[in-house]
Design an enzyme around this catalytic site. Structure first.
Site, PDB file in Angstrom:
ATOM      1  CG  HIS A  88      -2.071  -0.920   1.144  1.00 37.71           C
ATOM      2  ND1 HIS A  88      -3.298  -0.748   0.856  1.00 37.71           N
ATOM      3  CD2 HIS A  88      -1.954  -2.295   1.286  1.00 37.71           C
ATOM      4  CE1 HIS A  88      -4.017  -1.695   0.563  1.00 37.71           C
ATOM      5  NE2 HIS A  88      -3.305  -2.683   0.900  1.00 37.71           N
ATOM      6  CG  ASP A 129       0.123   9.424   0.731  1.00 39.80           C
ATOM      7  OD1 ASP A 129       0.066   8.210   1.017  1.00 39.80           O
ATOM      8  OD2 ASP A 129      -0.472  10.301   1.221  1.00 39.80           O
TER       9      ASP A 129
HETATM   10  P1  ADQ Z   1      -2.836   6.409   4.840  1.00 37.54           P
HETATM   11  O1  ADQ Z   1      -1.635   6.649   4.920  1.00 37.54           O
HETATM   12  O2  ADQ Z   1      -3.609   6.361   6.057  1.00 37.54           O
HETATM   13  O3  ADQ Z   1      -3.361   5.117   4.132  1.00 37.54           O
HETATM   14  P2  ADQ Z   1      -4.969   7.631   2.728  1.00 37.54           P
HETATM   15  O4  ADQ Z   1      -4.794   6.756   1.651  1.00 37.54           O
HETATM   16  O5  ADQ Z   1      -5.178   9.137   2.722  1.00 37.54           O
HETATM   17  O6  ADQ Z   1      -3.568   7.141   3.897  1.00 37.54           O
HETATM   18  O7  ADQ Z   1      -6.113   7.028   3.595  1.00 37.54           O
HETATM   19  C1  ADQ Z   1      -6.638   7.517   4.867  1.00 37.54           C
HETATM   20  C2  ADQ Z   1      -8.076   7.117   5.083  1.00 37.54           C
HETATM   21  O8  ADQ Z   1      -8.352   7.552   6.510  1.00 37.54           O
HETATM   22  C3  ADQ Z   1      -9.052   7.804   4.210  1.00 37.54           C
HETATM   23  O9  ADQ Z   1     -10.142   6.831   3.978  1.00 37.54           O
HETATM   24  C4  ADQ Z   1      -9.491   8.892   4.994  1.00 37.54           C
HETATM   25  O10 ADQ Z   1     -10.878   9.240   4.842  1.00 37.54           O
HETATM   26  C5  ADQ Z   1      -9.455   8.261   6.514  1.00 37.54           C
HETATM   27  N1  ADQ Z   1      -9.208   9.595   7.463  1.00 37.54           N
HETATM   28  C6  ADQ Z   1      -8.004  10.188   7.587  1.00 37.54           C
HETATM   29  N2  ADQ Z   1      -8.077  11.179   8.632  1.00 37.54           N
HETATM   30  C7  ADQ Z   1      -9.592  10.937   8.845  1.00 37.54           C
HETATM   31  C8  ADQ Z   1     -10.519  11.778   9.887  1.00 37.54           C
HETATM   32  N3  ADQ Z   1     -10.082  12.733  10.615  1.00 37.54           N
HETATM   33  N4  ADQ Z   1     -11.463  11.236  10.365  1.00 37.54           N
HETATM   34  C9  ADQ Z   1     -12.253   9.995   9.668  1.00 37.54           C
HETATM   35  N5  ADQ Z   1     -11.368   9.656   8.472  1.00 37.54           N
HETATM   36  C10 ADQ Z   1     -10.264   9.925   8.468  1.00 37.54           C
HETATM   37  C11 ADQ Z   1      -2.299   3.985   3.324  1.00 37.54           C
HETATM   38  C12 ADQ Z   1      -1.102   4.725   2.496  1.00 37.54           C
HETATM   39  C13 ADQ Z   1      -1.839   5.400   1.262  1.00 37.54           C
HETATM   40  C14 ADQ Z   1      -2.808   4.545   0.570  1.00 37.54           C
HETATM   41  C15 ADQ Z   1      -3.679   3.666   1.627  1.00 37.54           C
HETATM   42  C16 ADQ Z   1      -4.654   2.732   0.817  1.00 37.54           C
HETATM   43  O11 ADQ Z   1      -0.164   5.680   3.046  1.00 37.54           O
HETATM   44  O12 ADQ Z   1      -0.791   5.997   0.322  1.00 37.54           O
HETATM   45  O13 ADQ Z   1      -3.696   5.330  -0.437  1.00 37.54           O
HETATM   46  O14 ADQ Z   1      -2.991   3.031   2.729  1.00 37.54           O
HETATM   47  O15 ADQ Z   1      -4.020   1.929   0.121  1.00 37.54           O
END
Ligand code: ADQ
Length: 476
Positions: free
Chosen positions: A157, A365
């Protein structure tokens, strides 16, 4: 149809809490598990005094989960240690933050072996096994060592680092060799895949063949790029639903006619929050005539709080938001609202919709799902503008966003200015292109792409040797 066994560090089954509580990955994997009738295996999140391998089985909304407790020392060395203090920083190009300790490496291997011991009896002939993320790279190898000959795939991921950075890890070779025990290895984007192939060709004398086939050390795997998406349709519907509308209305009242710029991230140094604040500060300083008409809402729930670098980034962000507010605020306006908590997904959808600008500027990311969620939540007749880092995997699909270098305060400041003055027809035009991708390459598409690759036969040894290549590995 085959059964599917999904393995990830943490297991997140459907919450049963109704609309809005389930993340995209959980939705996709739950759907896949129902389709294939499978099992989701991983750590329960709980610790036990000594590891017993006792499995707790639960069934929620048609998905069966099997979880195990691990020891306190496992959490320290495997999860907080090798996964989050060594691999995470290294794979996000933060060699300066990566910690190398032998104990971490030992704990990482131990937990992977324990997972393999516990999972092995649950695997039946014909099952597909799909392992997720950097916590579990050696799991496929550990299962092979226990005689498992099923098809096993691995999806990363997070980014795959440039070769020179990976070389700073003393066990780099073992880590990549472990990947060659899978049948399919998936990356979020072609860029991370290229980095992996660069390592394999230069450090392992590997050969890259057609159709994603890669051979090294006498083994052939299929390496693919399959970007993860969100459930765009469900997210868009949620953004238009009653709970989202309620918070949207509240946000519009509290914005009091000002344009909201929104950041939503786990509190993590890879997300570029510090640089984002500095870029926004630059905007406030350089464009005083516009500054009073906007505010930045940064939502950043703390994560990995046991790791020191996460405590440090939290303290730094508190200091810089305080400094910027101190320098620019007046009696009825605060330029940064900095909130350290999570929100249910349906509320988040309404907050995204209320934002004139989605400011998504990670330094590195793997993908970034927030960018896609922001797009899906917009009002089609009056969409906001996505400002997106060039260094997020999502930038390869979302080229119609305003792309920025997240290290450049000047670029962030210019992009905010550009977004605020963007005419409606350009906003609609860009958003239409973005939304087309978010809906087409959604999370179901991602899951299908991967499972199709996992089910596709690898060429047998005869075919490959006719081409001068080698095939090994399990025969099915
Ligand atoms: P993350 O580093 O966690 O994931 P991201 O892809 O942005 O990053 O996903 C975060 C998730 O958490 C999103 O669905 C978002 O809505 C949720 N989230 C963040 N802040 C929040 C808040 N305050 N309240 C509620 N929900 C919140 C890792 C990798 C990424 C990759 C994903 C999936 O680092 O690059 O996209 O896995 O593969």
């Amino acid at each position: 149809m085959s059964r599917l066994i999904v393995v990830s560090n943490r297991v997140q089954p459907p919450s049963g809490g109704g609309e809005g509580n389930q993340g995209g990955l959980s939705v996709a994997l739950s759907a896949a598990l129902r389709e294939y009738s499978g099992l989701w295996f991983g750590w329960s999140g709980q610790t036990t005094e000594s590891f017993t391998g006792q499995i707790s089985i639960q069934r929620t909304e048609g998905v069966t989960t099997a979880t195990v407790d691990i020891e306190e020392q496992d959490v320290d060395e495997y999860y907080n240690g090798f996964a989050n203090r060594t691999l995470w920083p290294l794979f996000h190009d933060r060699i300066d933050l990566a910690e190398y300790e032998r104990g971490f490496q030992g704990g990482y291997q131990r937990v992977n072996d324990r997972f393999a011991d516990t999972l092995e009896p649950l695997i039946e002939p014909g099952d597909l096994v799909w392992v997720h993320d950097y916590h579990l790279i050696p799991l496929g190898q550990a299962l092979r060592a226990r005689g498992i000959r099923n098809r096993i795939g691995f999806f990363l991921h997070i980014p795959w680092p440039p070769r020179q950075i990976l070389l700073s890890l003393s066990s780099h070779k073992e880590l990549v060799e472990a990947l060659f025990e899978y049948d399919v290895v998936g990356f979020q984007t072609a860029v991370w895949l290229e980095s992996f192939l660069d390592y394999v060709t230069h450090e392992m004398d590997g050969v890259v063949g057609e159709d994603g086939l890669v051979t090294a050390g006498g083994r052939t795997i299929r390496a693919i790029a399959s970007p993860i998406g969100i459930d765009g349709e469900a997210f868009a519907a949620m953004a238009d639903g009653p709970r989202a509308r309620a918070i949207y209305d509240r946000m519009m009242v509290s914005a009091n006619g000002r344009a909201m710029i929104l950041g939503v991230d786990r509190l993590d140094y890879s997300k570029g929050l510090q640089e984002r604040f500095v870029g926004y500060e630059r905007f406030l300083a350089d464009r005083p005539e516009r500054a009073g008409g906007v505010f930045l809402l940064q939502i950043a729930p703390p994560s990995r709080e046991d790791v020191q670098s996460y405590q440090e980034i939290r303290a730094e962000l508190e200091a810089s938001s305080g400094r910027i507010n101190g320098a620019f605020a007046d009696i009825e306006w605060v330029p940064i609202r900095y909130v350290n908590k999570g929100y249910p997904r349906d509320q988040l959808a309404g907050i995204y919709r209320a934002a004139r600008i989605g400011l998504v500027t990670p330094l590195r990311d793997g993908m970034n799902l927030v960018a896609k969620e922001y797009v899906a939540a917009q009002d089609p007749s009056d969409p906001g503008v996505l400002i997106l880092s060039r260094f997020a995997g999502a930038a390869l699909q979302l080229g119609a966003a305003v792309l920025v270098n997240p290290y450049s305060a000047e670029e962030i400041s210019d992009a905010i200015d550009q977004a605020l003055s963007m005419p409606l027809d350009e906003r609609i035009d860009r958003w239409t292109q973005l939304m087309d991708n978010v809906m087409r390459e959604d999370v179901m598409w991602w899951r299908r792409t991967f499972t199709d690759a996992l089910e596709a036969p690898l060429p047998d040894a005869e075919q490959l040797s006719a081409k001068g290549e080698t095939a090994t590995g399990p025969k099915f």
